[in-house]
Scaffold this active site. Structure first.
Site, PDB file in Angstrom:
ATOM      1  N   GLY A  53       2.335   2.042  10.667  1.00 27.05           N
ATOM      2  CA  GLY A  53       3.323   3.111  10.557  1.00 27.05           C
ATOM      3  C   GLY A  53       4.033   3.423  11.859  1.00 27.05           C
ATOM      4  N   SER A  96       3.083  -2.417  10.163  1.00 26.48           N
ATOM      5  CA  SER A  96       4.522  -2.549  10.404  1.00 26.48           C
ATOM      6  C   SER A  96       5.082  -3.921  10.009  1.00 26.48           C
ATOM      7  CB  SER A  96       4.874  -2.196  11.850  1.00 26.48           C
ATOM      8  OG  SER A  96       4.558  -0.839  12.119  1.00 26.48           O
ATOM      9  N   HIS A 152      -9.456   1.684   4.472  1.00 28.17           N
ATOM     10  CA  HIS A 152      -8.193   1.779   5.216  1.00 28.17           C
ATOM     11  C   HIS A 152      -8.386   2.735   6.395  1.00 28.17           C
ATOM     12  CE1 HIS A 152      -4.074   2.750   6.242  1.00 28.17           C
ATOM     13  NE2 HIS A 152      -3.748   1.610   5.671  1.00 28.17           N
ATOM     14  N   GLY A 161       2.792  -1.291   4.198  1.00 21.83           N
ATOM     15  CA  GLY A 161       2.894   0.128   3.883  1.00 21.83           C
ATOM     16  C   GLY A 161       4.333   0.533   3.625  1.00 21.83           C
ATOM     17  N   GLY A 162       4.959   1.128   4.641  1.00 21.16           N
ATOM     18  CA  GLY A 162       6.309   1.683   4.516  1.00 21.16           C
ATOM     19  C   GLY A 162       7.306   0.781   3.805  1.00 21.16           C
ATOM     20  N   GLU A 206      -5.811  -4.886  10.172  1.00 25.62           N
ATOM     21  CA  GLU A 206      -4.754  -3.908  10.441  1.00 25.62           C
ATOM     22  C   GLU A 206      -5.038  -3.169  11.744  1.00 25.62           C
ATOM     23  OE1 GLU A 206      -2.527  -2.699   6.640  1.00 25.62           O
ATOM     24  OE2 GLU A 206      -4.225  -1.355   6.852  1.00 25.62           O
ATOM     25  N   ASN A 250       0.877  -1.172   0.000  1.00 28.64           N
ATOM     26  CA  ASN A 250       0.000   0.000   0.000  1.00 28.64           C
ATOM     27  C   ASN A 250       0.915   1.223   0.000  1.00 28.64           C
ATOM     28  OD1 ASN A 250      -1.821   2.024   0.451  1.00 28.64           O
ATOM     29  ND2 ASN A 250      -2.279   1.450   2.568  1.00 28.64           N
ATOM     30  N   TRP A 251       1.007   1.845  -1.143  1.00 27.76           N
ATOM     31  CA  TRP A 251       1.970   2.958  -1.282  1.00 27.76           C
ATOM     32  C   TRP A 251       1.503   4.246  -0.607  1.00 27.76           C
ATOM     33  CZ3 TRP A 251       4.204   3.015  -6.991  1.00 27.76           C
ATOM     34  CH2 TRP A 251       4.849   1.792  -7.232  1.00 27.76           C
ATOM     35  N   LYS A 252       0.210   4.327  -0.325  1.00 29.87           N
ATOM     36  CA  LYS A 252      -0.365   5.565   0.233  1.00 29.87           C
ATOM     37  C   LYS A 252      -0.026   6.728  -0.704  1.00 29.87           C
ATOM     38  CE  LYS A 252       0.013   3.312   4.634  1.00 29.87           C
ATOM     39  NZ  LYS A 252       0.052   3.370   6.068  1.00 29.87           N
ATOM     40  N   GLU A 281      -6.647   5.021   7.550  1.00 25.05           N
ATOM     41  CA  GLU A 281      -6.345   6.434   7.269  1.00 25.05           C
ATOM     42  C   GLU A 281      -7.521   7.108   6.572  1.00 25.05           C
ATOM     43  OE1 GLU A 281      -2.645   5.692   5.290  1.00 25.05           O
ATOM     44  OE2 GLU A 281      -1.781   5.079   7.212  1.00 25.05           O
TER      45      GLU A 281
HETATM   46  P1  PGA Z   1       2.758   0.103   7.539  1.00 28.13           P
HETATM   47  O1  PGA Z   1       1.317   0.391   6.860  1.00 28.13           O
HETATM   48  O2  PGA Z   1       3.248  -1.204   6.975  1.00 28.13           O
HETATM   49  O3  PGA Z   1       3.607   1.263   7.144  1.00 28.13           O
HETATM   50  O4  PGA Z   1       2.532   0.004   9.002  1.00 28.13           O
HETATM   51  C1  PGA Z   1       0.402  -0.646   6.650  1.00 28.13           C
HETATM   52  C2  PGA Z   1      -0.853  -0.093   6.034  1.00 28.13           C
HETATM   53  O5  PGA Z   1      -1.256   1.029   6.373  1.00 28.13           O
HETATM   54  O6  PGA Z   1      -1.489  -0.760   5.197  1.00 28.13           O
END
Ligand code: PGA
Length: 251
Positions: free
Chosen positions: A173, A213, A95, A234-235, A167, A10-12, A97
């Site tokens: 994050g 994470s 998600h 994500g990251g 999640e 997930n590149w956001k 966010e």
């Molecule tokens: P993260 O993000 O791996 O950076 O914790 C995961 C996500 O939001 O899907």
């Protein structure tokens, strides 16, 4: 039950279209040996570049969001049919966010899930508790509620096109991953909710990811847990060396 693993980045709000092409080209080489489903959920303006570069590889491209209406006066929004017309197959829905910053609710999540399915997209539905909810001991109840709500109106036939991503918000994050057992326990709860609604056979076939994470060090153990069918990353999905290692966790 031998389920496939699905590993999605997930590149956001990261990477431009040119950076997308360069990254997907590099990743194409790295995923040749895997039998798992590998997805990159890229920013919407990067989708054409991503699809073009991914064409001859096994990488699938996802959108990170969509609207539940077909069209209309919704400035800045993107419809399911627009994604389908581009050739997109997957879409992340709900998600945390989007729930936190963009007013996504369980009701809009459910509407989007139903619309995505109708349009022929495969939704990756995100659920998960906050730190406060975990500390209060209501994780199971809350995640059960979220999953039940998101799947309201989804038929047994549709379930083969659904992916659920567990999640925990406190793990996203933050560098604070859920333990293998914590993650597996909630993924198992999600599978039970699906079994109650659709029966054991469908529950056993549904893909349930863990996200929060996920990194090079913890991916293999997490993905080896009985109810965890891969990850939403994500990251660590933004760095080619890291994502290469995560996608090839079993090499
Ligand atoms: P993260 O993000 O791996 O950076 O914790 C995961 C996500 O939001 O899907």
């Amino acid at each position: 039950m031998n389920r496939k693993k699905v590993i999605a980045g997930n590149w956001k709000m990261n990477k431009t279209p040119s950076e997308t092409s360069a990254f997907i080209a590099q990743l194409s080489d790295k995923v040749k040996q895997t039998n798992d489903i590998v997805i990159c959920a890229v920013p919407s303006v990067c989708i054409p570049a991503a699809l073009k570069t991914a064409k001859r590889s096994r990488i699938k491209i996802a959108a990170q969001n969509m609207h539940y209406e077909d069209n209309g006066a919704y400035t800045g929004e993107i419809s399911a049919n627009m994604l389908v017309d581009l050739g997109v197959k997957y879409v992340i829905i709900g998600h945390s966010e989007r729930r936190q910053y963009f007013g996504e609710t369980d009701t809009t999540v459910n509407k989007k899930v139903l619309k995505a399915l109708k349009a022929g997209l495969k939704p990756i539905i995100c659920v998960g508790e906050s730190l406060e909810q975990r500390e209060m001991g209501v994780t199971t109840d809350y995640v059960r509620y979220q999953v039940g709500y998101a799947l309201n109106g989804v038929t047994a036939e549709d379930m083969k096109n659904i992916i659920i991503a567990y999640e925990p918000i406190w793990a996203i994050g933050t560098g604070r991953t859920a333990s293998n057992d914590q993650a597996n326990e909630v993924c198992n709860t999600i599978r039970k909710v699906i079994a109650e609604k659709y029966g054991r056979r469908i529950a056993n076939a549904t893909l349930i990811q863990y996200g929060g994470s996920v990194n090079v060090k913890n991916a293999k153990e997490l993905f080896s847990m009985s109810d965890i069918d891969g990850g939403l990353v994500g990251g660590a999905s933004l760095k080619i060396d890291d994502f290469d290692k995560i996608v090839n966790y079993n090499k």
